[in-house]
Design a protein around this motif. Structure first.
Motif, short mmCIF file in Angstrom:
data_model
loop_
_atom_site.label_atom_id
_atom_site.label_comp_id
_atom_site.label_asym_id
_atom_site.label_seq_id
_atom_site.Cartn_x
_atom_site.Cartn_y
_atom_site.Cartn_z
N VAL A 78 0.94 -1.16 0.00
CA VAL A 78 0.17 -0.04 0.11
C VAL A 78 0.88 1.25 0.14
O VAL A 78 1.69 1.41 0.84
N MET A 132 -0.09 4.31 7.77
CA MET A 132 -1.47 3.41 7.53
C MET A 132 -2.43 3.82 8.42
O MET A 132 -3.89 3.87 7.99
N VAL A 142 -6.50 4.86 7.20
CA VAL A 142 -7.41 4.19 7.85
C VAL A 142 -8.38 5.32 8.37
O VAL A 142 -9.77 5.22 8.43
N ILE A 163 -9.10 -4.53 3.76
CA ILE A 163 -8.71 -3.52 4.61
C ILE A 163 -9.84 -2.53 5.25
O ILE A 163 -9.91 -2.58 6.34
N THR A 206 1.37 -6.61 2.72
CA THR A 206 0.14 -7.72 3.05
C THR A 206 0.57 -9.00 3.69
O THR A 206 -0.24 -9.69 3.75
N LEU A 229 0.12 -5.21 7.67
CA LEU A 229 -1.13 -4.79 7.89
C LEU A 229 -1.51 -5.01 9.36
O LEU A 229 -2.34 -4.20 10.25
N LEU A 276 -4.72 -3.92 11.38
CA LEU A 276 -5.85 -4.45 10.61
C LEU A 276 -5.30 -6.24 10.39
O LEU A 276 -4.24 -6.40 9.93
N VAL A 318 -5.45 -8.41 8.23
CA VAL A 318 -5.47 -8.69 6.81
C VAL A 318 -4.02 -9.27 6.54
O VAL A 318 -3.02 -8.81 6.81
#
Length: 314
Positions: free
Chosen positions: A119, A130, A134, A162, A218, A231, A236, A238
């Motif tokens: 990302v 991040m 978010v 996400i 990821t 993440l 998160l 994920v």
């Protein structure tokens, strides 16, 4: 000189097993993309290692690989020398395009490689982490635009996951699909989108040159040599890997399937292939036989759930 030439020819002939099969690998995408690179890397390694004397690559692009898949299933049935490269993007494309042909219509042999997603934002972006991204997503999901590959592909699925993990309605995400990595990259660098999602390799040179800021990857754990949190570290839950696979044609005998599987196993264990993985920055995700088929079924079910959540599949 004549004797030397004859000796060389005999040595060359002996280097190849008597039963070395000729292969045609279908890359269901345009030249230059991930599937094409995989097919051509297989071609080079199989010929270099003497696994096959003659390997051809044929490009059949369109509709996230489903055009090539349909052609392969109908035209290559019963042909042990035909192979198809595919991957996670194809799983989503089969569902979103309502393809009448699925991976059940071919013979999956093995998962070969994997690549984790990254990302990113342009270096000029006010988004530093991040967490910032978010926060913006929670505040106004539609105001955050994401640039990535085809609709329903791995990049799109990653954004959907996400959003879900952040407690945001995945149907509200503003995802802009680009047909090629170059187009997506230009849009991200030009700040036409808030953030970009793609395989780490697609962004690596821009990250290293400082024109893109890497927010997260990821992978389940940090990637060696990549300075970015996962993440999961960013709060998160994920993890997603864009894997690539090879399939054989439908209608093969058990003996033919075994022979193809053995050649693919020789390929992935070869020095030439291992060197390719290092050069390309691909993860070795080799998984074959029933174990791969079981994982594939799980991945298809999970993908269907996410695409329903995003609203791409009814």
């Amino acid at each position: 000189m004549k004797h030397f030439l004859i000796a060389s020819l005999i040595a060359g002939a002996m280097a190849l097993p008597a039963s070395a099969a000729d292969y045609t690998i279908i890359a269901p995408a345009n030249p230059g993309g991930g599937w094409d690179q995989t097919a051509r890397s297989m071609q080079a390694a199989m010929q270099q290692e003497g696994i096959s004397g003659n390997v051809q690559v044929q490009n059949v692009p369109g509709a996230g690989g489903t055009i090539g898949l349909a052609q392969f299933a109908s035209q290559s049935a019963g042909n042990p020398g035909a192979l198809l490269v595919g991957g996670y993007v194809m799983v989503g494309a089969i569902l979103t395009n309502k393809s009448p042909v699925s991976l059940k219509d071919v013979e999956p042999i093995a998962r070969l490689t994997g690549e984790y997603e990254a990302v990113v934002v342009p270096a000029s972006s006010p988004i530093q982490s991040m967490g910032d991204l978010v926060e913006a997503l929670k505040k106004d999901p539609g105001a955050v635009s994401w640039g990535g590959g085809s609709a329903g592909g791995t990049d799109h699925i990653a954004v959907g996951l996400i959003a879900k993990a952040a407690g945001v309605d995945p149907t509200k995400i503003n995802y802009i699909a680009f047909s090629g990595g170059g187009e997506a990259l230009a849009a991200i660098l030009g700040s036409q989108v808030t953030a970009g999602v793609s395989g780490y390799g697609e962004f690596e040179s821009q990250i290293k040159s400082g024109t893109l800021r890497l927010l997260a990857v990821t992978s389940p754990e940090r990637i060696a040599g990549v300075d970015a949190p996962t993440l999961k570290e960013a709060g998160l839950d994920v993890a997603i890997e864009n894997w690539r696979m090879v399939a054989a044609a439908p209608g093969l005998s058990d003996e033919q399937k075994k022979a193809v599987s053995a050649d693919i196993e020789k390929l992935v264990k070869s020095a030439a292939w291992q060197e390719t993985l290092k050069t390309k920055g691909w993860q070795d995700s080799y998984l074959a036989g029933d174990a791969f088929k079981a994982q594939l079924d799980k991945d298809i079910a999970a993908t269907e759930t996410v695409l329903k959540d995003i609203g791409l599949v009814q």
